[in-house]
Write an enzyme that holds these catalytic residues in place. Structure first.
Site, PDB file in Angstrom:
ATOM      1  N   HIS A 130       2.225   1.419   5.578  1.00  0.00           N
ATOM      2  CA  HIS A 130       3.235   1.883   4.601  1.00  0.00           C
ATOM      3  C   HIS A 130       2.653   2.669   3.432  1.00  0.00           C
ATOM      4  CE1 HIS A 130       7.553   0.843   3.073  1.00  0.00           C
ATOM      5  NE2 HIS A 130       7.398   2.094   3.452  1.00  0.00           N
ATOM      6  N   CYS A 160       7.199  -2.598  -1.504  1.00  0.00           N
ATOM      7  CA  CYS A 160       6.075  -2.542  -0.559  1.00  0.00           C
ATOM      8  C   CYS A 160       5.045  -1.464  -0.874  1.00  0.00           C
ATOM      9  CB  CYS A 160       6.570  -2.294   0.857  1.00  0.00           C
ATOM     10  SG  CYS A 160       7.843  -3.410   1.400  1.00  0.00           S
TER      11      CYS A 160
END
Ligand SMILES: *[C@@H]1O[C@H](CO)[C@@H](O)[C@H](O)[C@H]1NC(C)=O
Ligand SMILES: *[C@@H]1O[C@H](CO)[C@@H](O)[C@H](O)[C@H]1NC(C)=O
Ligand SMILES: *[C@@H]1O[C@H](CO)[C@@H](O)[C@H](O)[C@H]1NC(C)=O
Length: 580
Positions: A134, A73
């Site tokens: 993130h 991610c």
């Protein structure tokens, strides 16, 4: 660009004052978390229902060879936002952990990076980020927001700065329990102490006391960590403010979808750029009542079908406002499905990567071959497909140039403008080479020679699977990039993806006459590529990923465990912005 020119002509003929803003297209860039390419109807799934996502494919361009810049991610998203390989921004770890797992860590997307949002804003775009970020939060104080979306070119943020984890929904079990080595250390220490008392081993008294102390501390620290995880790491923000801590997973996909629709509604009259980054289908999985138990594939399938619903809401909104013809919609996943996601009851919580080998955290195709759909009514012809290698980094130069700007010339941009391919002006992708990193380690290279249909892929190392006859790293939950976790290949493992997309049969000098000449070119490309890299601060160093208490975001006093009421504000904030 024909449509744009007709538009300009039309306006000048009618004598309407034509600001540049009128001609700039809107962008809706949709990213799903951990969604596998094999989970969508338009990529061959016959049992999950994704009619809305399939519509993007039917009414636009379907990229069949679309590659995420990283199988994890944080680095994949850093590359998406900057159009650059994650190593260039320091968003590629040299250690084992490749993503941020603690909100109060100091690493994140460096301020010097120029996201496409920061550029678009310069040309009058209204920019919004909804969903999972993130890419870090703070640097030095818990309110400097140095890595926050609002510091990276977004006017509006609603979402989570971290990732959704099983630990955010305690009933889903904990990743940390699974991955942590505490579970081995503690019983080992206890065993040593027991053996001492039984008389099988003799441990000096001092050491014994030390061991006992270690056990106690480990248990307390670990228990505290698991217990406080949701409170400390799982919170929902609107702009700089925490509005729910810990966030409630229930209806979250719905809430985010509504936020996205409201953003579009508020900004319909000006060019806008919206990144809608679904928190699903990363575990902990959730789906609203209307979707729970409805799919053929358990909670995972329910979550995918709800994401599809969300995409449908966006498409409908654009249609209803009559702006589909001036909006480029992009749909992708940050990496392949996470195949190791199997619940303790044996439920499959990870998706399908179709015919591709391996999954998230590996550079086998299953880890990086992601959906890539682009729809722009009247500009991209319906029902187009391309098998050419493209990358999620390509969105950067595509968006920047459509927004009427030039890509920055003071840095290397690794993406390529997709418009010629999308408009059928070329059949070839500009990507001759793509470099595949596992954290900061160069793992593989893809070469699509200009005059050939071959797509060579050479691996310098591959992850060691567990069990060894699977495509999984079940022992560690994700595959790692170094040390005893990988096998080094010299000569590299070579495949021709145009003939062997599932990477089943490595080529040999006997089966492939070009074996050595292909590897020579790839080696030269690696040398050329390495020359373009420079040393940058490592955002995923140990110091940058550990918990720093002074960075801990907390909406209440610590004695209240940082708990805050549910988000009550959605309605009011919409009205406020509407009035502007
Ligand atoms: C979720 O949505 C449903 C239906 O819209 C509603 O009845 C329920 O109260 C919501 N739950 C939460 C926690 O907001
Ligand atoms: C469709 O997706 C589900 C859920 O990931 C998966 O179990 C199934 O194998 C997929 N079907 C195909 C044909 O890929
Ligand atoms: C490497 O760079 C040199 C010099 O720019 C160039 O001539 C050569 O074609 C490059 N090699 C590859 C494989 O790209």
């Amino acid at each position: 660009m024909n449509v744009v020119w007709i538009f300009i002509l039309y306006h000048s003929v009618l004598g309407v004052r034509c600001t540049t803003e009128d001609n700039l297209p809107n962008f809706v860039l949709i990213m799903v978390d951990d969604l596998g390419i094999g989970d969508l109807g338009c990529y061959g799934n016959t049992t999950i229902r994704t009619p809305n996502i399939d519509k993007l494919a039917n009414e636009g361009m379907k990229l069949n060879h679309h590659i995420a810049a990283s199988p994890l991610c944080t680095p994949s998203r850093a590359a998406f936002m900057t159009g650059r390989y994650p190593v260039r921004s320091g968003m590629a770890s040299t250690g084992r952990i490749g993503v941020f797992i603690i909100a109060a860590a100091s690493g994140g997307l460096p301020t010097e990076e120029l996201t496409f949002a920061k550029l678009a804003k310069q040309n009058g775009y209204s920019t919004g980020f909804i969903g999972k970020w993130h890419l870090g939060l703070n640097c030095e104080r818990r309110d400097d927001f140095c890595h926050h979306p609002l510091n990276h070119g977004f006017d509006y943020f609603y979402g989570i700065t971290m990732t959704n984890l099983r630990d955010c929904s305690p009933q889903h079990g904990t990743v940390f329990c699974k991955a942590s080595e505490f579970k081995l250390i503690v019983p080992t220490l206890v065993l040593i102490i027991l053996l001492h008392f039984v008389g099988l081993v003799t441990v000096p008294r001092m050491l014994l006391q030390l061991l006992a102390l270690l056990v106690t501390i480990s248990v307390i620290v670990f228990a505290l960590f698991v217990f406080t995880f949701p409170y400390f790491n799982c919170f929902l923000m609107r702009n700089h403010q925490i509005i729910e801590q810990p966030f409630a997973a229930e209806n979250l996909t719905q809430k985010m979808t509504n936020e996205a629709i409201n953003f579009i509604q508020r900004n319909r009259k000006q060019p806008f750029l919206l990144v809608f980054s679904f928190v699903q289908v990363h575990t902990a999985l959730f789906a609203s009542k209307a979707f729970r138990g409805k799919s053929n594939h358990g909670l995972y399938g329910d979550a995918v079908e709800e994401v599809d619903w969300g995409v449908g809401q966006i498409i409908n909104k654009l249609d209803a406002l009559g702006i589909s013809g001036k909006t480029l919609v992009y749909f992708t996943s940050d990496q392949g499905a996470h195949l190791e996601e199997i619940s303790s009851q044996g439920d499959v919580y990870g998706g399908s990567n179709g015919i591709f080998k391996g999954g998230k955290s590996t550079n086998w195709e299953g880890g990086i071959r992601v959906p890539g759909l682009l729809m722009w009514k009247g500009v991209i012809q319906e029902g187009m497909q391309s098998d050419e290698p493209t990358s999620n980094m390509d969105i950067y130069p595509t968006v920047v140039s459509l927004a009427g700007l030039k890509v920055p010339s003071d840095r290397v941009i690794d993406g390529q403008n997709l418009m010629p391919l999308l408009q059928g002006k070329t059949k070839r992708s500009e990507h001759e080479f793509l470099f595949h990193y596992c954290n900061s380690y160069l793992n593989a290279v893809r070469w699509h020679p200009r005059e050939s249909n071959s797509v060579w892929k050479a691996f310098f190392f591959t992850p060691n699977f567990y069990p060894s006859d699977s495509d999984l790293c079940l022992d560690t939950h994700v595959c790692f990039c170094m040390g005893t976790y990988v096998t080094i290949h010299d000569p590299p493992l070579l495949f021709d993806l145009s003939k062997d997309p599932s990477e089943k049969n490595p080529l040999t000098p006997a089966t492939e006459p070009q074996f050595y000449s292909v590897l020579d070119v790839i080696q030269e490309a690696v040398v050329n590529h390495s020359r373009t890299l420079s040393d940058v601060p490592n955002q995923l160093s140990v110091n940058n990923i550990i918990w720093k208490p002074w960075l801990q975001p907390c909406c209440s006093s610590l004695t209240n465990l940082c708990v805050c009421a549910k988000d009550q504000e959605t309605a009011t904030s919409e009205k406020d912005t509407e009035l502007k």
